[in-house]
Design a protein around this motif. Structure first.
Motif, short mmCIF file in Angstrom:
data_model
loop_
_atom_site.label_atom_id
_atom_site.label_comp_id
_atom_site.label_asym_id
_atom_site.label_seq_id
_atom_site.Cartn_x
_atom_site.Cartn_y
_atom_site.Cartn_z
N GLN A 58 1.45 -4.17 -7.83
CA GLN A 58 2.01 -2.89 -7.41
C GLN A 58 1.10 -1.74 -7.85
N GLU B 167 -0.93 1.31 -5.79
CA GLU B 167 -0.74 2.71 -6.15
C GLU B 167 -2.09 3.40 -6.32
N PRO C 175 2.98 -9.42 -10.73
CA PRO C 175 3.41 -8.55 -9.62
C PRO C 175 3.34 -7.07 -9.97
N ASP C 176 3.56 -6.71 -11.23
CA ASP C 176 3.45 -5.31 -11.63
C ASP C 176 2.01 -4.82 -11.49
N GLY D 167 2.11 2.33 1.57
CA GLY D 167 3.35 2.56 0.85
C GLY D 167 4.59 2.34 1.68
N ALA E 249 7.09 -2.29 -0.56
CA ALA E 249 6.77 -2.53 -1.97
C ALA E 249 6.30 -3.97 -2.15
N VAL E 250 5.54 -4.19 -3.20
CA VAL E 250 5.03 -5.53 -3.47
C VAL E 250 6.17 -6.53 -3.61
N ASP E 251 7.20 -6.19 -4.35
CA ASP E 251 8.31 -7.13 -4.56
C ASP E 251 8.96 -7.53 -3.23
N SER F 295 -4.93 3.08 -1.91
CA SER F 295 -3.96 3.29 -0.84
C SER F 295 -4.65 3.87 0.39
N LEU G 278 1.37 -2.30 2.81
CA LEU G 278 1.35 -2.12 1.37
C LEU G 278 0.50 -0.92 0.98
#
Length: 221
Positions: free
Chosen positions: A204, A208, A200-201, A181, A184-186, A211, A178
Motif C-alpha cells: 500500500q 502511495e 501488504p502494508d 488510487g 486499495a491493495v487489500d 502513483s 492501484l
C-alpha cells in the motif's frame, strides 16, 4: 541529419537536439536501464530501424545516450543514458505531470506497464527515495523492478537483480487502478486481482509513493 532552428537561444538549441519525433521516447525507454537495439525497436513500434539508428547516432554526439555492454555471457551491446541524458530527468518528470492533465487517451492507444512505471517513478515525491524495499512487479507479460536507495529511485525492466523484498503480480488494468488510487491493495488482494508476496502494508505504501493521475490512464488491452 536533423534540422536546426539556427537560433542563438537555449530553448532552440535544446530542441535542435531533442525536438525530433521519437527522440524523447528513446530517452524514456533508457530511463529503465540499458537496452539492446532490438529492445528499443520493440518498445517503439512504428519507428523503423534506420530512423532509430539515426536518432541514436545524433543523441550520442551530445552524450544523451552512449554505447555500453550488458553484463553476463556474451556481453551484448546496448545503449544507456549518458550524463546529458540523465540530466533530462526533471524535464521528463515535468512532461509526465503535464501529460497527466490531458485526460484519458483515445481508445486503441497502446499501453505498457513499463511506460506507466516511468511516470510513477519520475513524478514520485522526494521522500519516495526512502522506499528501500526491492520490489519486483509482474504485470501481465512484463516484469520490472523498483527500489529507492535513500537518495534516488531506480527502476528497470526485467527480474530483480537479487531476491526481492516484495513481489506484486497483477494485470495492467489492476496496476492502473492501484496507481490511480481507485482501489486499495487489500481490496485488490481480496478480489484475487493482486498477489502480494511480502507485507501488504508495504505494498500500500508503494502505491502511495508511486502513483498516477487519471490522465496517465492507459488501455488495458
Amino acid at each position: 541529419m536533423s534540422r536546426s532552428y539556427e537560433q542563438i537561444c537555449h530553448i532552440a538549441r535544446a530542441l535542435d537536439v531533442l525536438g525530433e519525433r521519437w527522440t524523447l521516447l528513446i530517452v524514456r525507454e533508457l530511463t529503465l536501464g540499458p537496452r539492446r537495439y532490438s529492445d528499443l525497436l520493440d518498445a517503439l513500434p512504428g519507428m523503423g530501424t534506420s530512423l532509430l539508428a539515426a536518432r541514436l547516432k545524433h543523441l550520442g554526439e551530445f552524450d544523451v545516450v552512449r554505447r555500453t555492454t550488458l553484463p553476463g555471457p556474451g556481453r551484448a551491446a546496448a545503449y544507456e543514458l549518458g550524463a546529458r541524458g540523465e540530466a533530462l530527468m526533471p524535464l521528463l518528470a515535468s512532461l509526465a505531470s503535464w501529460g497527466g492533465g490531458l485526460g484519458s487517451p483515445p481508445p486503441g492507444y497502446a499501453g505498457r506497464a513499463a511506460w506507466s512505471l516511468v511516470a510513477m517513478r519520475l513524478t514520485a515525491p522526494g521522500v519516495a527515495a526512502g522506499f528501500t524495499t526491492l520490489t519486483e512487479l509482474v504485470v501481465g507479460e512484463e516484469t520490472l523492478w523498483l527500489q529507492g536507495d535513500g537518495e534516488q529511485v531506480r527502476a528497470e525492466i526485467g527480474p530483480a537483480p537479487v531476491k526481492p523484498g516484495m513481489r506484486l503480480t497483477c494485470e495492467k488494468a489492476t496496476l492502473y487502478a492501484l496507481a490511480r488510487g481507485r482501489v486499495a491493495v487489500d481490496d485488490a488482494v481480496a478480489s484475487g486481482d493482486l498477489v502480494v508476496e511480502g507485507n501488504p502494508d508495504t505494498a500500500q505504501l508503494f502505491f502511495e509513493f508511486f502513483s498516477l493521475s487519471d490522465g496517465h490512464h492507459a488501455t488495458s488491452q
